[in-house]
Design a protein around this motif. Sequence first.
Motif, mmCIF file in Angstrom:
data_model
loop_
_atom_site.group_PDB
_atom_site.id
_atom_site.type_symbol
_atom_site.label_atom_id
_atom_site.label_comp_id
_atom_site.label_asym_id
_atom_site.label_seq_id
_atom_site.Cartn_x
_atom_site.Cartn_y
_atom_site.Cartn_z
ATOM 1 N N SER A 1 0.904 -1.230 -0.035
ATOM 2 C CA SER A 1 -0.101 0.042 -0.118
ATOM 3 C C SER A 1 0.725 1.170 -0.070
ATOM 4 O O SER A 1 1.251 1.816 0.999
ATOM 5 C CB SER A 1 -0.939 -0.089 1.227
ATOM 6 O OG SER A 1 -1.671 -1.037 1.252
ATOM 7 N N PRO A 2 1.350 1.580 -1.070
ATOM 8 C CA PRO A 2 2.397 2.702 -1.122
ATOM 9 C C PRO A 2 1.555 4.074 -0.679
ATOM 10 O O PRO A 2 0.472 4.331 -0.922
ATOM 11 C CB PRO A 2 2.489 2.911 -2.710
ATOM 12 C CG PRO A 2 1.366 2.235 -3.441
ATOM 13 C CD PRO A 2 1.039 1.066 -2.487
ATOM 14 N N LYS A 3 2.415 4.960 -0.191
ATOM 15 C CA LYS A 3 2.005 6.194 0.443
ATOM 16 C C LYS A 3 2.351 7.278 -0.553
ATOM 17 O O LYS A 3 3.016 6.820 -1.736
ATOM 18 C CB LYS A 3 2.705 6.625 1.719
ATOM 19 C CG LYS A 3 2.315 5.778 3.031
ATOM 20 C CD LYS A 3 2.889 4.353 3.012
ATOM 21 C CE LYS A 3 2.356 3.517 4.037
ATOM 22 N NZ LYS A 3 2.777 2.150 3.708
ATOM 23 N N ARG A 4 1.793 8.320 -0.546
ATOM 24 C CA ARG A 4 2.139 9.471 -1.549
ATOM 25 C C ARG A 4 2.515 10.756 -0.990
ATOM 26 O O ARG A 4 2.034 11.052 0.208
ATOM 27 C CB ARG A 4 0.775 9.781 -2.553
ATOM 28 C CG ARG A 4 0.581 8.525 -3.401
ATOM 29 C CD ARG A 4 -0.657 8.785 -4.199
ATOM 30 N NE ARG A 4 -0.956 7.627 -5.208
ATOM 31 C CZ ARG A 4 -0.276 7.681 -6.599
ATOM 32 N NH1 ARG A 4 0.674 8.175 -6.563
ATOM 33 N NH2 ARG A 4 -0.387 6.318 -6.966
ATOM 34 N N THR A 5 3.514 11.362 -1.615
ATOM 35 C CA THR A 5 3.860 12.830 -0.908
ATOM 36 C C THR A 5 2.959 13.831 -1.419
ATOM 37 O O THR A 5 1.672 13.535 -1.967
ATOM 38 C CB THR A 5 5.241 13.149 -1.560
ATOM 39 O OG1 THR A 5 5.135 13.440 -3.018
ATOM 40 C CG2 THR A 5 6.335 11.971 -1.476
ATOM 41 N N ASP A 6 3.189 15.201 -0.820
ATOM 42 C CA ASP A 6 2.400 16.159 -1.247
ATOM 43 C C ASP A 6 2.335 16.387 -2.627
ATOM 44 O O ASP A 6 1.090 16.844 -3.226
ATOM 45 C CB ASP A 6 2.669 17.293 -0.404
ATOM 46 C CG ASP A 6 2.534 17.184 1.270
ATOM 47 O OD1 ASP A 6 1.815 16.405 1.563
ATOM 48 O OD2 ASP A 6 3.268 17.887 1.852
ATOM 49 N N THR A 7 3.259 15.988 -3.435
ATOM 50 C CA THR A 7 3.117 16.118 -4.908
ATOM 51 C C THR A 7 3.020 14.942 -5.653
ATOM 52 O O THR A 7 3.075 14.921 -6.610
ATOM 53 C CB THR A 7 4.662 16.588 -5.296
ATOM 54 O OG1 THR A 7 5.732 15.885 -4.884
ATOM 55 C CG2 THR A 7 5.065 17.966 -4.634
#
Length: 298
Positions: free
Chosen positions: A31-37
Amino acid sequence: MSTYSIKDLEQLSGIKAHTLRIWEQRYNLLSPKRTDTNIRYYDDADLKLILNVALLNDNGFKISKIASMEHQELRDEVMKLTERSLTHDDQIHALTISMIEMDEERFDKILSSNILKLGFEQTMLNIIYPFMSKIGVLWQTGAINPAQEHFISNLVRQKLIVAIDGQVTNGGGKKFLLYLPAGELHEISLLFACYLIKSKGHKVIYLGQNTPNEDLNSVYAMHQPDYLMTVVTTSPSAEQIQEYLDNLSERFSEAKILVSGYQVIGQDLRLPSNVEQLNYIRDIKERLEEIERVPQEK
C-alpha cells in the motif's frame, strides 16, 4: 523512518519493479503512500514485507500463498527457512532483513549458525563480504540510512575482534603492520586481513583507524615490519592517492606495501616497485599462501 522508491525495493529484494506493481495490483500486497506532490513511496514496513516475500518466493512458495499469510505466519516461515537453508543468497537476504529491522539478536543468530556450518573464514568470504558490498552500494545511493549501516558494521566488527583474539601465534613468521590512513574509518577489510594473517601464524601490529603519519613512522621505526598493509576507501581521495602511494613507498622503502580499497581498485595508478595492489579480499588470502605458513603450537 526511512522512505523508499519502488526502484529501492527492487535493488534490495531482487524483485523487478514491474513484478512488484503486478503483485500490488493483483494481491494488494503493498500500500504505497504518496507525498504532497503525489509521488509514490514505501516505508520500512513495506520493505520488510517485500524482503520476506522475496525470500519465500525464491524458495518455491507461490505468491498467492504468500499473499494469504498473516504477518506472524510469514515471519515464522522465513525464520524456519533461514535456519535450514544453506544457500549464500538466502543467508544474505536474511541478514538484510535483520539490518532493516535493526534486530541484533536475529543478526547474531544467523551469523553464528553460518560460522558453525561453514567456519569463520568461509562465512566472511561468501556471506559477509557480499552482504557488506551490497549494503555499501545501498548506503551510497540512499536506499538505507547511515544508522543501519553503522549498526551492521559494528556487529561484524565485534565478531571479527573475537575471532582475531582466538588466533594464537608462536612468535615466528613475517611481521605485518596494519593501519588505515588519517581520516579513514572503514575497518572491516583490515580486521579480516588481520584475522587471515594471524591464522597463518604471522605477527600483526594493528594500528587500526585514522592513523596519523607520525604514529605510523614511529611504529615502523620501532618494529621494522616486513609488510605494511592499508585499505583506502575514502581517504586519501582519488585525486590524492597517487601522491600518497609514492610518498608511502619512499618512506618505507624496505617494506613490501600491500594496498586495497575503493580509491585504489580500478584506478589508473603507477605503482612503485615495493607497492602491490590487492583487488579483492580473496587476494589477501592468495598472497598469504605465497608466504610460507608458520606451524602453530598445539
